[in-house]
Write a protein that holds these residues in place. Structure first.
Motif, PDB file in Angstrom:
ATOM      1  N   ILE A   1       0.590  -1.220  -0.135  1.00 34.44           N
ATOM      2  CA  ILE A   1      -0.022   0.167  -0.109  1.00 34.44           C
ATOM      3  C   ILE A   1       1.018   1.065   0.308  1.00 34.44           C
ATOM      4  CG2 ILE A   1      -1.746   1.551   1.044  1.00 34.44           C
ATOM      5  CD1 ILE A   1      -2.506  -1.399   2.935  1.00 34.44           C
ATOM      6  N   GLY A   2       0.555   1.908  -0.556  1.00 32.26           N
ATOM      7  CA  GLY A   2       1.133   3.538  -1.105  1.00 32.26           C
ATOM      8  C   GLY A   2       0.144   4.446  -0.171  1.00 32.26           C
ATOM      9  N   ILE A   3       1.016   4.649   0.765  1.00 29.75           N
ATOM     10  CA  ILE A   3       0.305   5.994   1.162  1.00 29.75           C
ATOM     11  C   ILE A   3       0.949   7.369   0.910  1.00 29.75           C
ATOM     12  CG2 ILE A   3       0.310   6.871   3.276  1.00 29.75           C
ATOM     13  CD1 ILE A   3       0.712   3.897   5.004  1.00 29.75           C
ATOM     14  N   GLN A   4       0.410   8.719   0.346  1.00 29.64           N
ATOM     15  CA  GLN A   4       0.090   9.643   0.396  1.00 29.64           C
ATOM     16  C   GLN A   4       1.392  10.083   1.442  1.00 29.64           C
ATOM     17  OE1 GLN A   4      -3.365  12.250  -0.605  1.00 29.64           O
ATOM     18  NE2 GLN A   4      -3.797  10.540  -2.415  1.00 29.64           N
ATOM     19  N   ASN A   5       2.459  11.395   0.061  1.00 28.64           N
ATOM     20  CA  ASN A   5       2.995  11.417   1.418  1.00 28.64           C
ATOM     21  C   ASN A   5       3.957  11.209   2.513  1.00 28.64           C
ATOM     22  OD1 ASN A   5       2.265  14.042   0.051  1.00 28.64           O
ATOM     23  ND2 ASN A   5       0.694  14.269   1.224  1.00 28.64           N
ATOM     24  N   VAL A   6       4.443   9.578   1.869  1.00 23.74           N
ATOM     25  CA  VAL A   6       5.155   9.365   2.833  1.00 23.74           C
ATOM     26  C   VAL A   6       5.931   8.459   2.033  1.00 23.74           C
ATOM     27  CG1 VAL A   6       5.104   6.887   4.436  1.00 23.74           C
ATOM     28  CG2 VAL A   6       3.696   8.627   4.421  1.00 23.74           C
ATOM     29  N   GLY A   7       7.577   8.251   1.592  1.00 25.49           N
ATOM     30  CA  GLY A   7       8.275   7.904   1.056  1.00 25.49           C
ATOM     31  C   GLY A   7       8.253   6.296   0.860  1.00 25.49           C
ATOM     32  N   ARG A   8       7.742   6.009   2.102  1.00 25.47           N
ATOM     33  CA  ARG A   8       8.373   3.959   1.600  1.00 25.47           C
ATOM     34  C   ARG A   8       6.194   3.619   2.271  1.00 25.47           C
ATOM     35  NH1 ARG A   8      11.362   1.515   6.931  1.00 25.47           N
ATOM     36  NH2 ARG A   8      13.461   2.247   6.377  1.00 25.47           N
ATOM     37  N   GLU A   9       7.067   2.095   1.182  1.00 28.02           N
ATOM     38  CA  GLU A   9       5.951   1.772   0.929  1.00 28.02           C
ATOM     39  C   GLU A   9       4.664   0.199   2.393  1.00 28.02           C
ATOM     40  OE1 GLU A   9       5.489  -0.219  -2.491  1.00 28.02           O
ATOM     41  OE2 GLU A   9       7.218  -1.608  -1.923  1.00 28.02           O
ATOM     42  N   LEU A  10       3.307   0.433   2.529  1.00 25.98           N
ATOM     43  CA  LEU A  10       3.361  -0.203   3.566  1.00 25.98           C
ATOM     44  C   LEU A  10       3.117  -1.374   2.519  1.00 25.98           C
ATOM     45  CD1 LEU A  10       2.516  -0.942   6.284  1.00 25.98           C
ATOM     46  CD2 LEU A  10       0.009  -0.277   5.485  1.00 25.98           C
ATOM     47  N   THR A  11       3.569  -2.686   4.085  1.00 20.26           N
ATOM     48  CA  THR A  11       3.473  -3.750   3.038  1.00 20.26           C
ATOM     49  C   THR A  11       2.507  -4.745   4.342  1.00 20.26           C
ATOM     50  OG1 THR A  11       5.051  -3.645   1.915  1.00 20.26           O
ATOM     51  CG2 THR A  11       4.814  -6.352   2.292  1.00 20.26           C
ATOM     52  N   VAL A  12       1.134  -5.989   3.970  1.00 26.31           N
ATOM     53  CA  VAL A  12       1.014  -6.372   4.947  1.00 26.31           C
ATOM     54  C   VAL A  12       0.398  -7.646   4.435  1.00 26.31           C
ATOM     55  CG1 VAL A  12      -1.480  -6.624   5.976  1.00 26.31           C
ATOM     56  CG2 VAL A  12      -0.634  -4.293   5.570  1.00 26.31           C
ATOM     57  N   ASN A  13       0.694  -8.681   5.405  1.00 24.45           N
ATOM     58  CA  ASN A  13       0.765 -10.187   4.843  1.00 24.45           C
ATOM     59  C   ASN A  13      -0.986 -11.226   5.470  1.00 24.45           C
ATOM     60  OD1 ASN A  13       0.629 -13.345   3.643  1.00 24.45           O
ATOM     61  ND2 ASN A  13       3.152 -13.433   4.188  1.00 24.45           N
TER      62      ASN A  13
END
Length: 77
Positions: free
Chosen positions: A5-17
């Motif tokens: 999941i890419g979050i606006q104004n955040v450099g890293r993406e969030l990964t959920v398994n």
């Protein structure tokens, strides 16, 4: 399945398994975006992740792969 999941104004993406299918993830994301409610995902270990729907930049789902367990026969000479 891995969900990125890419979050606006955040450099890293969030990964959920999570133990969800691609169709279930798509339905949850579509519902969150259309209703304006947060996207709530529970991963395979029971951790809950809540993302405000207005901050979602993109959602990417991986392929559903099952782990293969077994033995491979040795080549005979």
């Amino acid at each position: 399945m891995d969900i990125k999941i890419g979050i606006q104004n955040v450099g890293r993406e969030l990964t959920v398994n999570a133990d969800l299918t691609a169709e279930e993830v798509e339905a949850k994301v579509t519902e969150a975006l259309s209703s304006g409610t947060p996207l709530v995902l529970k991963d395979s270990k029971g951790t809950t992740t809540v993302i405000p729907s207005e901050k979602i930049g993109y959602v990417e789902t991986g392929t559903e792969t099952k782990r293969h367990v077994g033995f491979t026969p040795l080549p005979q000479s």
